[in-house]
Structures are given as structure tokens and as C-alpha cells.
Scaffold this motif. Structure first.
Motif, PDB file in Angstrom:
ATOM      1  N   ALA A  11       0.824  -1.208   0.000  1.00 34.37           N
ATOM      2  CA  ALA A  11       0.000   0.000   0.000  1.00 34.37           C
ATOM      3  C   ALA A  11       0.858   1.258   0.000  1.00 34.37           C
ATOM      4  CB  ALA A  11      -0.934  -0.008   1.209  1.00 34.37           C
ATOM      5  N   LEU A  12       1.921   1.272   0.823  1.00 38.25           N
ATOM      6  CA  LEU A  12       2.771   2.451   0.902  1.00 38.25           C
ATOM      7  C   LEU A  12       3.538   2.655  -0.399  1.00 38.25           C
ATOM      8  CD1 LEU A  12       3.855   4.774   2.528  1.00 38.25           C
ATOM      9  CD2 LEU A  12       5.589   3.241   3.492  1.00 38.25           C
ATOM     10  N   LEU A  13       4.008   1.554  -0.978  1.00 38.69           N
ATOM     11  CA  LEU A  13       4.772   1.670  -2.214  1.00 38.69           C
ATOM     12  C   LEU A  13       3.894   2.142  -3.369  1.00 38.69           C
ATOM     13  CD1 LEU A  13       7.034  -1.486  -1.956  1.00 38.69           C
ATOM     14  CD2 LEU A  13       7.683   0.891  -1.638  1.00 38.69           C
ATOM     15  N   GLU A  14       2.605   1.826  -3.325  1.00 37.83           N
ATOM     16  CA  GLU A  14       1.697   2.276  -4.378  1.00 37.83           C
ATOM     17  C   GLU A  14       1.509   3.796  -4.340  1.00 37.83           C
ATOM     18  OE1 GLU A  14      -1.852   0.022  -3.840  1.00 37.83           O
ATOM     19  OE2 GLU A  14      -1.074  -1.717  -4.926  1.00 37.83           O
ATOM     20  N   LEU A  15       1.928   4.407  -3.217  1.00 32.55           N
ATOM     21  CA  LEU A  15       1.864   5.855  -3.109  1.00 32.55           C
ATOM     22  C   LEU A  15       2.656   6.515  -4.231  1.00 32.55           C
ATOM     23  CD1 LEU A  15       1.187   8.465  -1.571  1.00 32.55           C
ATOM     24  CD2 LEU A  15       3.196   8.048  -0.135  1.00 32.55           C
ATOM     25  N   ALA A  16       3.748   5.900  -4.613  1.00 28.92           N
ATOM     26  CA  ALA A  16       4.576   6.458  -5.691  1.00 28.92           C
ATOM     27  C   ALA A  16       3.782   6.537  -6.989  1.00 28.92           C
ATOM     28  CB  ALA A  16       5.826   5.601  -5.889  1.00 28.92           C
ATOM     29  N   GLN A  17       3.005   5.505  -7.268  1.00 27.14           N
ATOM     30  CA  GLN A  17       2.183   5.499  -8.484  1.00 27.14           C
ATOM     31  C   GLN A  17       1.180   6.647  -8.447  1.00 27.14           C
ATOM     32  OE1 GLN A  17       2.478   3.422 -11.017  1.00 27.14           O
ATOM     33  NE2 GLN A  17       3.502   1.591 -10.279  1.00 27.14           N
ATOM     34  N   THR A  18       0.561   6.831  -7.285  1.00 28.81           N
ATOM     35  CA  THR A  18      -0.450   7.885  -7.140  1.00 28.81           C
ATOM     36  C   THR A  18       0.166   9.268  -7.282  1.00 28.81           C
ATOM     37  OG1 THR A  18      -1.733   6.475  -5.649  1.00 28.81           O
ATOM     38  CG2 THR A  18      -2.220   8.826  -5.617  1.00 28.81           C
ATOM     39  N   LEU A  19       1.297   9.481  -6.606  1.00 29.65           N
ATOM     40  CA  LEU A  19       1.960  10.779  -6.674  1.00 29.65           C
ATOM     41  C   LEU A  19       2.373  11.125  -8.104  1.00 29.65           C
ATOM     42  CD1 LEU A  19       4.225  10.635  -3.485  1.00 29.65           C
ATOM     43  CD2 LEU A  19       2.275  12.159  -3.867  1.00 29.65           C
ATOM     44  N   ALA A  20       2.946  10.165  -8.801  1.00 28.59           N
ATOM     45  CA  ALA A  20       3.385  10.411 -10.174  1.00 28.59           C
ATOM     46  C   ALA A  20       2.198  10.714 -11.076  1.00 28.59           C
ATOM     47  CB  ALA A  20       4.162   9.198 -10.700  1.00 28.59           C
ATOM     48  N   ALA A  21       1.127   9.954 -10.896  1.00 28.19           N
ATOM     49  CA  ALA A  21      -0.065  10.152 -11.718  1.00 28.19           C
ATOM     50  C   ALA A  21      -0.702  11.512 -11.480  1.00 28.19           C
ATOM     51  CB  ALA A  21      -1.078   9.039 -11.435  1.00 28.19           C
ATOM     52  N   GLN A  22      -0.534  12.056 -10.271  1.00 33.93           N
ATOM     53  CA  GLN A  22      -1.108  13.365  -9.922  1.00 33.93           C
ATOM     54  C   GLN A  22      -0.177  14.522 -10.281  1.00 33.93           C
ATOM     55  OE1 GLN A  22      -2.099  13.059  -5.759  1.00 33.93           O
ATOM     56  NE2 GLN A  22      -3.978  11.902  -6.148  1.00 33.93           N
ATOM     57  N   GLY A  23       0.931  14.199 -10.919  1.00 35.54           N
ATOM     58  CA  GLY A  23       1.830  15.249 -11.392  1.00 35.54           C
ATOM     59  C   GLY A  23       2.996  15.571 -10.487  1.00 35.54           C
ATOM     60  N   HIS A  24       3.143  14.839  -9.385  1.00 31.87           N
ATOM     61  CA  HIS A  24       4.255  15.109  -8.470  1.00 31.87           C
ATOM     62  C   HIS A  24       5.492  14.300  -8.894  1.00 31.87           C
ATOM     63  CE1 HIS A  24       1.475  17.246  -5.889  1.00 31.87           C
ATOM     64  NE2 HIS A  24       0.661  16.199  -5.889  1.00 31.87           N
ATOM     65  N   VAL A  25       5.886  14.493 -10.141  1.00 30.97           N
ATOM     66  CA  VAL A  25       6.977  13.712 -10.721  1.00 30.97           C
ATOM     67  C   VAL A  25       8.289  13.933  -9.983  1.00 30.97           C
ATOM     68  CG1 VAL A  25       8.395  13.390 -12.778  1.00 30.97           C
ATOM     69  CG2 VAL A  25       5.912  13.592 -12.990  1.00 30.97           C
ATOM     70  N   GLU A  26       8.592  15.181  -9.659  1.00 33.49           N
ATOM     71  CA  GLU A  26       9.868  15.470  -9.005  1.00 33.49           C
ATOM     72  C   GLU A  26       9.952  14.836  -7.616  1.00 33.49           C
ATOM     73  OE1 GLU A  26      12.691  16.678 -10.163  1.00 33.49           O
ATOM     74  OE2 GLU A  26      11.628  16.625 -12.075  1.00 33.49           O
ATOM     75  N   ARG A  27       8.836  14.785  -6.905  1.00 35.26           N
ATOM     76  CA  ARG A  27       8.835  14.163  -5.583  1.00 35.26           C
ATOM     77  C   ARG A  27       9.153  12.674  -5.706  1.00 35.26           C
ATOM     78  NH1 ARG A  27       3.619  15.505  -2.119  1.00 35.26           N
ATOM     79  NH2 ARG A  27       4.840  14.245  -0.647  1.00 35.26           N
ATOM     80  N   VAL A  28       8.598  12.053  -6.729  1.00 30.96           N
ATOM     81  CA  VAL A  28       8.861  10.632  -6.937  1.00 30.96           C
ATOM     82  C   VAL A  28      10.293  10.429  -7.426  1.00 30.96           C
ATOM     83  CG1 VAL A  28       8.179   8.571  -8.223  1.00 30.96           C
ATOM     84  CG2 VAL A  28       6.428  10.185  -7.443  1.00 30.96           C
ATOM     85  N   ARG A  29      10.699  11.294  -8.345  1.00 31.11           N
ATOM     86  CA  ARG A  29      12.045  11.167  -8.899  1.00 31.11           C
ATOM     87  C   ARG A  29      13.120  11.316  -7.834  1.00 31.11           C
ATOM     88  NH1 ARG A  29      14.375  14.377 -14.207  1.00 31.11           N
ATOM     89  NH2 ARG A  29      16.499  13.554 -14.113  1.00 31.11           N
ATOM     90  N   SER A  30      12.856  12.158  -6.842  1.00 33.66           N
ATOM     91  CA  SER A  30      13.851  12.379  -5.793  1.00 33.66           C
ATOM     92  C   SER A  30      14.153  11.104  -5.011  1.00 33.66           C
ATOM     93  CB  SER A  30      13.360  13.469  -4.835  1.00 33.66           C
ATOM     94  OG  SER A  30      12.228  13.021  -4.082  1.00 33.66           O
ATOM     95  N   GLN A  31      13.252  10.140  -5.082  1.00 33.61           N
ATOM     96  CA  GLN A  31      13.438   8.897  -4.343  1.00 33.61           C
ATOM     97  C   GLN A  31      14.256   7.855  -5.120  1.00 33.61           C
ATOM     98  OE1 GLN A  31      12.645   8.829  -1.140  1.00 33.61           O
ATOM     99  NE2 GLN A  31      12.011  10.942  -1.527  1.00 33.61           N
ATOM    100  N   LEU A  32      14.718   8.209  -6.304  1.00 32.59           N
ATOM    101  CA  LEU A  32      15.587   7.295  -7.049  1.00 32.59           C
ATOM    102  C   LEU A  32      16.948   7.164  -6.366  1.00 32.59           C
ATOM    103  CD1 LEU A  32      14.828   8.225 -10.769  1.00 32.59           C
ATOM    104  CD2 LEU A  32      14.002   6.255  -9.464  1.00 32.59           C
TER     105      LEU A  32
END
Length: 233
Positions: A11-32
Motif C-alpha cells: 500500500a505504501l509503495l503504491e503511493l509512488a504510483q499515485t503521486l506520479a499520476a497526480q503530477g508530483h513527478v519530481e517528488r517521486v524522482r527524488s526517491q531514485l
């Protein structure tokens, strides 16, 4: 996601999918750059799904990940998305031809065509069977003769992988029914499974009969493969 000690459930890891889909690409990218590989993999998957404009740059970054599993997953995305011909990606792939992980090296070479042929050739000619298997997994049609050379070296596991390579390239039809029937009696389950799959494409009565007999194989994986092929027929 930012907490390196957090217990990462689905469930927590799926948060990344939701954030990216909502346009928070940089927030997700920072976790690389997150210390946990599972988080980096999930974030990469999420980014690929939304395909931001700079996806090629993201993939190049992932190709430099310290974990070979992450680099391998990235290569899979590059292949799936058809990015292997982009100039920037080509350069990054060339940098993986000396990768410390042989599987990553082989996969990268397979995406570079003739530029990666020397790596594939070296793997196919390696004295170690396990290394040759990696070459077989990614060898293109131009290496047909080298693939066939690995069929009869007295190693059932190696023969199985060589047969899988022929099947991947649509060349398994050159193997005789007699050979395939012999392979279904091998002590190596993987070889029996590959042989059964190849027999399913033959119409000779002996092939059909032997394939059906595979339903009584000692190995569950072989039985399931035979069952699936019989249903397809």
C-alpha cells in the motif's frame, strides 16, 4: 517514502504510483536515490508509467544505480518502451558493456545491435556454462550457429537454454522430433519442459503421443507446461 527505516508494504509503495499520476513527478524522482532498492524500483516503475518528458534522463540515472537488479529492471523498461535507439540512451547502454553484473552486460549488449555483438560473442565462448547461458538468453539471430554449438556439449541445462534461445528466435523447427522426444526423457526438468513446448508445435503422431505422456512427468512445472500446450492445441 523518505524514511529509510519505514516498513514498506504494498500500500505504501503504491503511493509512488499515485503521486506520479497526480503530477508530483519530481517528488517521486527524488526517491531514485533512496537507500532501499525496493523504493527505487517502485518509483522508477511509477515514472515510466506516466512517461514524463525527461524519461530518458530518468532511465539513464537508473542505469547507474548501484544495485544490478535496478539496472536490470531499467534495461527492461528501455526495451519495452523502445528507447534503445535514442542517442542519449545508446551512450548510456554502451557504458553498461563493461558492467560488473554479467546479466546486465548481456542485456545492454542485446539492445545495442552490432555495437554489442562483441560482448554477446565473448559470453557465448566463455568456458563457464553459466556465463554462456547469459549469452544464449540475449543472442540475436545472427548468432544462430553459436547457439547451436551449445546444444550438444553434454550439459542438459545448457542445451535447455540453447533450445530456449532457438525458440525465442523462431528457429526451434530445425530440431527433429526424435531429438525432442529424447530430450523429454532427460533428467533435467528444464530441458524436458522446453522439449515439451517444442513438441507442441509438431503434428507428427509420435510428437503428440509423447507430449500427452508428459502429463505424468515427475516435475510439476513440466506437467503444467504440457497441460497448457495441450489446451492451446
Amino acid at each position: 517514502l523518505s524514511d529509510p527505516e519505514a516498513p514498506y508494504g504494498t500500500a505504501l509503495l503504491e503511493l509512488a504510483q499515485t503521486l506520479a499520476a497526480q503530477g508530483h513527478v519530481e517528488r517521486v524522482r527524488s526517491q531514485l536515490g533512496h537507500p532501499r532498492t525496493v523504493v527505487r524500483e517502485t518509483c522508477l516503475r511509477a515514472l515510466v508509467a506516466v512517461r514524463p518528458e525527461d524519461l530518458d534522463t530518468i532511465l539513464i540515472q537508473a542505469l547507474r544505480d548501484p544495485d544490478p537488479e535496478m539496472r536490470s529492471q531499467c534495461l527492461g523498461f528501455i526495451e519495452k518502451e523502445g528507447f534503445e535507439s535514442a542517442p542519449s540512451i545508446v551512450s548510456a547502454l554502451e557504458g553498461r558493456l563493461e558492467d560488473s553484473d554479467l546479466a546486465v552486460r548481456a542485456h545492454a549488449a542485446s539492445l545495442l545491435g552490432t555495437k554489442g555483438s562483441r560482448v554477446i560473442e565473448a559470453l557465448l565462448n566463455d568456458p563457464k556454462a553459466e556465463v554462456r547461458k547469459l549469452g544464449l538468453r540475449y543472442a540475436p539471430t545472427s548468432f544462430e550457429s553459436a547457439i547451436r554449438a551449445n546444444l550438444d556439449l553434454g550439459d542438459a541445462g545448457l542445451r535447455a537454454v540453447a533450445m530456449e534461445a532457438l525458440g525465442r528466435l523462431g528457429l526451434e523447427g530445425s530440431l527433429s522430433v526424435e531429438e525432442l522426444i529424447r530430450d523429454t526423457r532427460s533428467g533435467e526438468p528444464r530441458l524436458r519442459k522446453v522439449a515439451a513446448s517444442a513438441l507442441a508445435g509438431r503434428e507428427e503422431p509420435a510428437a503428440v503421443k509423447r507430449l500427452a505422456e508428459g502429463l505424468e512427468d515427475d516435475d510439476r512445472g513440466v506437467r503444467m507446461q504440457v497441460q497448457a500446450k495441450l489446451i492451446e492445441m
